[in-house]
Design an enzyme around this catalytic site. Structure first.
Site, PDB file in Angstrom:
ATOM      1  N   HIS A 132      -7.438 -29.961  12.379  1.00 22.78           N
ATOM      2  CA  HIS A 132      -8.356 -30.848  11.656  1.00 22.78           C
ATOM      3  C   HIS A 132      -7.970 -32.295  11.896  1.00 22.78           C
ATOM      4  O   HIS A 132      -6.787 -32.660  11.875  1.00 22.78           O
ATOM      5  CB  HIS A 132      -8.461 -30.499  10.171  1.00 22.78           C
ATOM      6  CG  HIS A 132      -7.249 -30.712   9.329  1.00 22.78           C
ATOM      7  ND1 HIS A 132      -6.984 -31.913   8.695  1.00 22.78           N
ATOM      8  CD2 HIS A 132      -6.240 -29.880   8.947  1.00 22.78           C
ATOM      9  CE1 HIS A 132      -5.878 -31.807   7.967  1.00 22.78           C
ATOM     10  NE2 HIS A 132      -5.394 -30.579   8.113  1.00 22.78           N
ATOM     11  N   ASP A 144       0.060 -33.901   8.603  1.00 24.16           N
ATOM     12  CA  ASP A 144      -1.103 -33.157   8.128  1.00 24.16           C
ATOM     13  C   ASP A 144      -2.372 -33.959   8.360  1.00 24.16           C
ATOM     14  O   ASP A 144      -2.784 -34.724   7.503  1.00 24.16           O
ATOM     15  CB  ASP A 144      -0.921 -32.852   6.631  1.00 24.16           C
ATOM     16  CG  ASP A 144      -2.023 -31.991   6.067  1.00 24.16           C
ATOM     17  OD1 ASP A 144      -2.766 -31.390   6.851  1.00 24.16           O
ATOM     18  OD2 ASP A 144      -2.147 -31.952   4.820  1.00 24.16           O
ATOM     19  N   GLU A 178     -11.676 -30.996   6.598  1.00 20.45           N
ATOM     20  CA  GLU A 178     -10.795 -29.903   6.199  1.00 20.45           C
ATOM     21  C   GLU A 178     -10.229 -30.151   4.811  1.00 20.45           C
ATOM     22  O   GLU A 178     -10.157 -29.232   3.981  1.00 20.45           O
ATOM     23  CB  GLU A 178      -9.660 -29.739   7.212  1.00 20.45           C
ATOM     24  CG  GLU A 178      -8.836 -28.460   7.040  1.00 20.45           C
ATOM     25  CD  GLU A 178      -7.674 -28.589   6.050  1.00 20.45           C
ATOM     26  OE1 GLU A 178      -7.068 -27.555   5.708  1.00 20.45           O
ATOM     27  OE2 GLU A 178      -7.379 -29.725   5.620  1.00 20.45           O
ATOM     28  N   GLU A 179      -9.849 -31.391   4.564  1.00 19.18           N
ATOM     29  CA  GLU A 179      -9.253 -31.724   3.273  1.00 19.18           C
ATOM     30  C   GLU A 179     -10.278 -31.707   2.140  1.00 19.18           C
ATOM     31  O   GLU A 179      -9.920 -31.773   0.976  1.00 19.18           O
ATOM     32  CB  GLU A 179      -8.559 -33.093   3.337  1.00 19.18           C
ATOM     33  CG  GLU A 179      -7.410 -33.171   4.333  1.00 19.18           C
ATOM     34  CD  GLU A 179      -6.196 -32.336   3.926  1.00 19.18           C
ATOM     35  OE1 GLU A 179      -6.265 -31.641   2.888  1.00 19.18           O
ATOM     36  OE2 GLU A 179      -5.188 -32.378   4.649  1.00 19.18           O
ATOM     37  N   ASP A 207      -2.021 -26.498  12.008  1.00 17.32           N
ATOM     38  CA  ASP A 207      -2.100 -27.401  10.874  1.00 17.32           C
ATOM     39  C   ASP A 207      -0.693 -27.664  10.345  1.00 17.32           C
ATOM     40  O   ASP A 207      -0.076 -26.791   9.738  1.00 17.32           O
ATOM     41  CB  ASP A 207      -2.974 -26.767   9.780  1.00 17.32           C
ATOM     42  CG  ASP A 207      -3.368 -27.767   8.710  1.00 17.32           C
ATOM     43  OD1 ASP A 207      -2.785 -28.865   8.675  1.00 17.32           O
ATOM     44  OD2 ASP A 207      -4.269 -27.452   7.910  1.00 17.32           O
ATOM     45  N   HIS A 291       0.690 -34.463   1.613  1.00 20.83           N
ATOM     46  CA  HIS A 291      -0.394 -35.129   0.881  1.00 20.83           C
ATOM     47  C   HIS A 291       0.093 -36.373   0.133  1.00 20.83           C
ATOM     48  O   HIS A 291      -0.409 -36.696  -0.940  1.00 20.83           O
ATOM     49  CB  HIS A 291      -1.084 -34.162  -0.091  1.00 20.83           C
ATOM     50  CG  HIS A 291      -2.034 -33.226   0.581  1.00 20.83           C
ATOM     51  ND1 HIS A 291      -2.869 -32.390  -0.115  1.00 20.83           N
ATOM     52  CD2 HIS A 291      -2.283 -32.987   1.886  1.00 20.83           C
ATOM     53  CE1 HIS A 291      -3.598 -31.666   0.718  1.00 20.83           C
ATOM     54  NE2 HIS A 291      -3.248 -32.014   1.953  1.00 20.83           N
TER      55      HIS A 291
END
Length: 581
Positions: A132, A144, A178-179, A207, A291
């Site tokens: 992604h 990420d 994706e998120e 990922d 994140h």
């Protein structure tokens, strides 16, 4: 954070993707064909080329620059994400790929999927690799999933530079949204016809493959996963499957496409056993910056993992699609690989096959090594590679106690084997029969269950208990959320039956009749016993599973509930039992 508004995609994007599979492109599609002058002469190299990790780091530096110059992130709908997709498009087009820029109308803001096809190969046998391209709004999103984005880009560029002769077709995809809830990959998969989905023989998503405290997780049985494990074995790096969830492999798997998720781990913590395998620090997250704003380059990148994964990706892509792998091949595996029975009882296992090179083929299944009084059957007795069969091991009362190795053989154009260890218990040795789960009705706080906060409680409404005053509730939030519930239990040997049972109630606000948006997965150890979703809504229903294969072992029973971004589904569990008799 994640939106899931389902609308029809633009006709142009659907036409472009259709053309990719069929090998023709309309002049109006948002697609750039491979320039005839871009590729060098055909290489005679027989082995896959290697990826220079310095080139991957250069891509990551560009992604960091895009974030730094555009508000500190590359979230879908932002200028940082647009710069990322433009960079991918330009690099791939210059290398000779046919690039489709697909507008994801169900994503937030301006969002593009980048789909790159290398010309040649049988499009009815397409192998696909993806990552992604977006990140979260909290930071630059370098591990990420800048790590997956950059490694796949460089793998694609190295393959193009060597210009091999293709036997199967190769496609890469970089997904927006994706998120937000796997929105971009869902949009792409939903744009494909049934025939186009069938043409994709395996999809692997990458990922977070450079976590600073990570491991090596290859989770799936598809052909891409088989090749990745083959590569890591060749460099003496052990792999594991992961219980972390979720990524774009789910969009493909829900459409019936064999899929895998490959990573170095996110927020789960590393165990002492994993430190022994890979190094690092036990009790800390695989990625401490998951994140967060600190997911930056170069501080949040493990360069060793980055290089290994980049070369594993290229190895898998090369060996699955080029003329250097013209022999059809497959693999055979068993789950579980062990079983324990009393004389006169049966055990079962799933025999899984995967196409690892060339085209799918018919695989005949046979066994050898069963002792007197033991027979082995397969249903079905032959499968097309990529399919599975149920193996049933039947014992008579005359079967002698002991441990035996049964060899399962798959015969096609080549022969492949897997081993199954059968333990036949002696008679009269069942000690410790009874119900083995602690706090099986959830009436006394949480112990010995380990659960996400709020799962075990005096729940009400949709999640009200079946009996008593307390039960377990997973989900029911209507937003992106994961709940877990687990307990370890030791099963005695020598008993005739081992039955896990529980009552499950599913209440959902989802309106779909075809898509699994919210899921409950039931596992013993790493083996999935059952998967339920918003499609299985029902009142309390008894579910039961035979755990005889785990006699004599200490196993962990795990329930994992996952919800996507909207429309809640509640999974209520009560009156559990693991009964041994």
């Amino acid at each position: 954070m994640r939106l899931r508004t389902v609308t029809a995609g633009p006709a142009l994007a659907v036409v472009a993707v259709t053309a990719l599979v069929l090998g023709t492109l309309p002049a109006s599609a948002s697609t750039t064909a491979r320039p005839t002058t871009a590729a060098p002469a055909v290489s005679a190299a027989l082995a896959p080329p290697t990826v220079n990790v310095a080139n991957v780091n250069a891509h990551l530096q560009q992604l960091q620059n895009f974030a730094t110059s555009n508000g500190g992130n590359r979230a879908t709908g932002t200028a940082g994400h647009t710069a990322t997709t433009t960079y991918l498009q330009q690099k791939l087009q210059a290398a000779g790929y046919t690039v489709t820029v697909q507008t994801c109308t169900t994503c937030s803001g301006s969002a593009k999927n980048i789909i790159a096809d290398w010309p040649g190969g049988d499009t009815n046998n397409t192998y696909m690799f993806g990552a992604h391209s977006d990140g979260v709004s909290a930071g630059p999103g370098i591990n990420d999933d800048g790590s997956g984005t950059a490694t796949l880009l460089e793998a694609a560029l190295q393959l193009a530079a060597n210009n091999p002769t293709m036997t199967n077709h190769l496609r890469f995809g970089w997904w927006a949204g994706e998120e937000q809830g796997l929105i971009g990959s869902k949009f792409y998969v939903n744009s494909l016809t049934t025939a186009q989905k069938s043409a994709i023989k395996a999809y692997g998503t990458f990922d977070m493959i450079a976590s600073t405290n990570g491991g090596y997780f290859v989770t799936g049985t598809d052909a891409v996963a088989v090749k990745l494990r083959e590569y890591f074995t060749s460099i003496s790096v052990p792999t594991e499957t992961s219980t972390e969830c979720c990524s774009d492999d789910g969009s493909f798997r829900n459409a019936g496409i064999p899929s895998s998720i490959n990573s170095t781990g996110a927020s789960y913590t590393k165990t002492s056993a994993q430190v022994t395998k890979w190094g690092g620090t036990a009790g800390q997250a695989y990625d401490p910056c998951y994140h967060k704003a600190c997911d930056t380059y170069p501080s949040n990148i493990n360069t060793t993992s980055l290089g290994r994964w980049a070369n594993a990706e290229l190895y898998a892509a090369w060996t699955l699609t080029t003329a250097t792998s013209t022999t059809n091949d497959f693999s055979v595996s068993l789950s579980p690989a062990t079983g324990s029975v009393n004389p006169g009882s049966t055990a079962t296992a799933t025999v899984s096959t995967a196409t690892t090179a060339g085209s799918a083929q018919t695989v005949a299944l046979t066994s050898s090594g069963a002792p007197s009084g033991v027979s082995v059957g397969f249903s079905p007795a032959s499968v097309t590679s990529g399919g599975s069969s149920t193996m049933t091991v039947t014992t008579t009362t005359a079967a002698a106690a002991g441990s035996y190795t049964i060899t399962v053989t798959g015969t096609g154009s080549v022969t492949r084997t897997a081993s199954y260890t059968l333990t036949v218990n002696g008679t009269g040795t069942c000690s410790g029969a009874g119900q083995k789960l602690g706090n099986n009705g959830f009436e006394t706080a949480t112990t010995p269950w380990t659960a996400t906060t709020g799962v075990v409680a005096a729940n009400t409404g949709d999640a009200a208990p079946r009996t008593g005053t307390r039960n377990a509730k997973l989900g029911g939030y209507g937003s992106t959320h994961t709940d877990t519930l687990s307990q370890s239990v030791t099963l005695p040997t020598g008993c005739g039956s081992y039955t896990l049972s529980f009552y499950l109630k599913i209440v959902t606000s989802e309106t779909t009749t075809s898509t699994q948006y919210d899921k409950l997965t039931v596992k013993v150890g790493s083996t999935t016993l059952g998967t339920f979703s918003n499609l299985n809504a029902s009142a309390y229903t008894l579910r039961s599973y035979n755990l005889a294969a785990y006699a004599g072992q200490t196993v962990t029973l795990t329930f994992t509930g996952t919800e996507d971004s909207s429309l809640k589904t509640t999974f209520a569990i009560d009156d559990t039992a693991l009964t041994v008799a």
